[in-house]
Scaffold this motif. Structure first.
Motif, PDB file in Angstrom:
ATOM      1  N   VAL A  90       0.852  -1.189   0.000  1.00 29.32           N
ATOM      2  CA  VAL A  90       0.000   0.000   0.000  1.00 29.32           C
ATOM      3  C   VAL A  90       0.889   1.239   0.000  1.00 29.32           C
ATOM      4  O   VAL A  90       1.752   1.402   0.856  1.00 29.32           O
ATOM      5  CB  VAL A  90      -0.944   0.023   1.222  1.00 29.32           C
ATOM      6  CG1 VAL A  90      -1.745   1.316   1.249  1.00 29.32           C
ATOM      7  CG2 VAL A  90      -1.868  -1.180   1.200  1.00 29.32           C
TER       8      VAL A  90
ATOM      9  N   THR B  90       0.896   5.270   0.374  1.00 31.36           N
ATOM     10  CA  THR B  90       0.124   6.405   0.863  1.00 31.36           C
ATOM     11  C   THR B  90       0.793   7.676   0.374  1.00 31.36           C
ATOM     12  O   THR B  90       1.969   7.908   0.656  1.00 31.36           O
ATOM     13  CB  THR B  90       0.049   6.403   2.401  1.00 31.36           C
ATOM     14  OG1 THR B  90      -0.505   5.163   2.833  1.00 31.36           O
ATOM     15  CG2 THR B  90      -0.801   7.548   2.912  1.00 31.36           C
TER      16      THR B  90
ATOM     17  N   THR C 214      -4.503   6.606  -1.112  1.00 27.93           N
ATOM     18  CA  THR C 214      -3.745   5.363  -0.990  1.00 27.93           C
ATOM     19  C   THR C 214      -3.897   4.587  -2.291  1.00 27.93           C
ATOM     20  O   THR C 214      -4.952   4.623  -2.932  1.00 27.93           O
ATOM     21  CB  THR C 214      -4.222   4.505   0.200  1.00 27.93           C
ATOM     22  OG1 THR C 214      -5.609   4.249   0.052  1.00 27.93           O
ATOM     23  CG2 THR C 214      -3.967   5.206   1.516  1.00 27.93           C
ATOM     24  N   TYR C 215      -2.823   3.912  -2.661  1.00 23.69           N
ATOM     25  CA  TYR C 215      -2.779   3.163  -3.905  1.00 23.69           C
ATOM     26  C   TYR C 215      -2.115   1.816  -3.634  1.00 23.69           C
ATOM     27  O   TYR C 215      -1.227   1.722  -2.785  1.00 23.69           O
ATOM     28  CB  TYR C 215      -1.945   3.904  -4.966  1.00 23.69           C
ATOM     29  CG  TYR C 215      -2.387   5.321  -5.208  1.00 23.69           C
ATOM     30  CD1 TYR C 215      -3.338   5.611  -6.178  1.00 23.69           C
ATOM     31  CD2 TYR C 215      -1.857   6.371  -4.465  1.00 23.69           C
ATOM     32  CE1 TYR C 215      -3.751   6.924  -6.405  1.00 23.69           C
ATOM     33  CE2 TYR C 215      -2.267   7.682  -4.688  1.00 23.69           C
ATOM     34  CZ  TYR C 215      -3.211   7.948  -5.653  1.00 23.69           C
ATOM     35  OH  TYR C 215      -3.608   9.236  -5.871  1.00 23.69           O
ATOM     36  N   LEU C 216      -2.504   0.794  -4.369  1.00 24.98           N
ATOM     37  CA  LEU C 216      -1.834  -0.488  -4.277  1.00 24.98           C
ATOM     38  C   LEU C 216      -0.624  -0.471  -5.198  1.00 24.98           C
ATOM     39  O   LEU C 216      -0.654   0.133  -6.266  1.00 24.98           O
ATOM     40  CB  LEU C 216      -2.775  -1.619  -4.672  1.00 24.98           C
ATOM     41  CG  LEU C 216      -3.978  -1.814  -3.760  1.00 24.98           C
ATOM     42  CD1 LEU C 216      -4.851  -2.955  -4.290  1.00 24.98           C
ATOM     43  CD2 LEU C 216      -3.550  -2.097  -2.327  1.00 24.98           C
TER      44      LEU C 216
END
Length: 125
Positions: free
Chosen positions: A59, A61, A81-83
Protein backbone atom coordinates in the motif's frame (compact mmCIF):
# COMPACT_ATOMS: atom_id res chain seq x y z
CA UNK A 1 38.45 -30.13 13.72
CA UNK A 2 36.92 -27.66 16.15
CA UNK A 3 38.50 -24.71 14.35
CA UNK A 4 37.24 -25.98 11.01
CA UNK A 5 33.71 -26.19 12.43
CA UNK A 6 33.96 -22.63 13.82
CA UNK A 7 35.28 -21.32 10.50
CA UNK A 8 32.44 -22.95 8.55
CA UNK A 9 29.92 -21.67 11.11
CA UNK A 10 31.08 -18.04 10.84
CA UNK A 11 31.29 -18.17 7.05
CA UNK A 12 27.73 -19.49 6.88
CA UNK A 13 26.56 -16.70 9.19
CA UNK A 14 28.12 -14.05 6.99
CA UNK A 15 26.90 -15.45 3.69
CA UNK A 16 23.60 -17.01 4.75
CA UNK A 17 21.64 -13.77 5.16
CA UNK A 18 19.73 -13.42 1.92
CA UNK A 19 17.04 -10.74 1.61
CA UNK A 20 15.50 -8.54 -1.02
CA UNK A 21 17.54 -5.40 -0.39
CA UNK A 22 15.60 -3.19 -2.81
CA UNK A 23 12.24 -4.01 -1.28
CA UNK A 24 13.50 -3.29 2.23
CA UNK A 25 14.99 0.00 1.12
CA UNK A 26 11.89 0.99 -0.83
CA UNK A 27 9.58 0.56 2.14
CA UNK A 28 9.27 3.66 4.27
CA UNK A 29 8.54 7.34 3.79
CA UNK A 30 10.06 9.44 1.02
CA UNK A 31 9.93 13.17 0.28
CA UNK A 32 9.29 13.94 -3.37
CA UNK A 33 12.21 16.10 -4.52
CA UNK A 34 11.72 16.44 -8.28
CA UNK A 35 9.66 15.33 -11.23
CA UNK A 36 10.46 15.71 -14.90
CA UNK A 37 8.59 14.45 -17.93
CA UNK A 38 8.77 15.04 -21.64
CA UNK A 39 10.29 18.39 -22.53
CA UNK A 40 8.64 20.22 -19.63
CA UNK A 41 10.87 21.94 -17.07
CA UNK A 42 11.75 19.98 -13.95
CA UNK A 43 9.33 20.46 -11.06
CA UNK A 44 11.05 20.64 -7.65
CA UNK A 45 9.56 20.24 -4.20
CA UNK A 46 10.62 21.04 -0.63
CA UNK A 47 10.78 18.42 2.13
CA UNK A 48 7.27 17.73 3.38
CA UNK A 49 5.40 19.19 0.39
CA UNK A 50 4.66 15.72 -0.94
CA UNK A 51 5.39 12.47 0.90
CA UNK A 52 5.07 8.95 -0.49
CA UNK A 53 5.05 6.10 2.04
CA UNK A 54 5.55 2.56 0.73
CA UNK A 55 4.05 0.14 3.24
CA UNK A 56 4.86 -3.52 3.75
CA UNK A 57 1.49 -4.77 2.50
CA UNK A 58 1.79 -3.20 -0.95
CA UNK A 59 0.00 0.00 0.00
CA UNK A 60 1.37 3.38 -1.07
CA UNK A 61 0.12 6.40 0.86
CA UNK A 62 0.57 9.76 -0.87
CA UNK A 63 0.31 12.83 1.37
CA UNK A 64 -0.03 16.26 -0.23
CA UNK A 65 -0.90 18.86 2.44
CA UNK A 66 -1.26 21.68 -0.10
CA UNK A 67 -2.20 21.68 -3.75
CA UNK A 68 -0.25 20.58 -6.80
CA UNK A 69 -0.11 23.02 -9.71
CA UNK A 70 -3.01 22.19 -12.02
CA UNK A 71 -0.62 22.15 -15.00
CA UNK A 72 1.73 19.64 -13.37
CA UNK A 73 2.19 16.28 -15.11
CA UNK A 74 2.89 14.58 -11.78
CA UNK A 75 1.24 11.14 -12.02
CA UNK A 76 -0.29 11.15 -8.50
CA UNK A 77 -1.57 14.66 -7.71
CA UNK A 78 -3.89 13.95 -4.78
CA UNK A 79 -3.54 12.58 -1.25
CA UNK A 80 -4.77 9.00 -1.39
CA UNK A 81 -3.74 5.36 -0.99
CA UNK A 82 -2.78 3.16 -3.91
CA UNK A 83 -1.83 -0.49 -4.28
CA UNK A 84 1.63 -1.26 -5.61
CA UNK A 85 3.60 -4.34 -6.60
CA UNK A 86 7.30 -4.72 -7.15
CA UNK A 87 9.80 -6.94 -8.87
CA UNK A 88 13.52 -6.64 -8.31
CA UNK A 89 13.69 -3.66 -10.70
CA UNK A 90 10.17 -2.38 -11.34
CA UNK A 91 7.26 -1.00 -9.39
CA UNK A 92 3.66 -0.88 -10.59
CA UNK A 93 1.32 1.72 -9.05
CA UNK A 94 -2.20 1.60 -10.47
CA UNK A 95 -1.49 1.09 -14.17
CA UNK A 96 1.81 3.00 -14.05
CA UNK A 97 5.02 0.96 -14.31
CA UNK A 98 8.39 2.45 -13.36
CA UNK A 99 11.91 1.12 -13.14
CA UNK A 100 13.19 1.89 -9.68
CA UNK A 101 16.73 2.14 -8.37
CA UNK A 102 18.80 4.01 -5.85
CA UNK A 103 21.42 6.70 -6.46
CA UNK A 104 23.05 6.76 -3.05
CA UNK A 105 20.21 7.74 -0.70
CA UNK A 106 17.97 8.95 -3.53
CA UNK A 107 15.11 6.76 -4.74
CA UNK A 108 14.51 7.13 -8.48
CA UNK A 109 11.38 6.04 -10.35
CA UNK A 110 11.89 6.17 -14.11
CA UNK A 111 9.63 5.51 -17.08
CA UNK A 112 11.84 5.54 -20.19
CA UNK A 113 13.61 8.85 -19.47
CA UNK A 114 15.90 8.22 -22.45
CA UNK A 115 12.85 8.88 -24.68
CA UNK A 116 11.62 11.84 -22.64
CA UNK A 117 9.59 9.69 -20.25
CA UNK A 118 9.15 10.64 -16.62
CA UNK A 119 11.76 10.52 -13.87
CA UNK A 120 10.82 11.06 -10.23
CA UNK A 121 13.38 11.52 -7.45
CA UNK A 122 12.79 11.10 -3.71
CA UNK A 123 14.81 11.71 -0.55
CA UNK A 124 14.37 9.46 2.48
CA UNK A 125 12.27 11.08 5.19
Amino acid sequence: MRYLFLAVFFISLLSGCSKDENKLELQGSWYLKSFQCCLAPEETYEDGEITWTFGEEGVLTVEIPGEVDEYSSLPLKFSDTYLYTTTSKTIKIKSLVFDYYFEGKTLVLADSPETDGSIIRFKAK
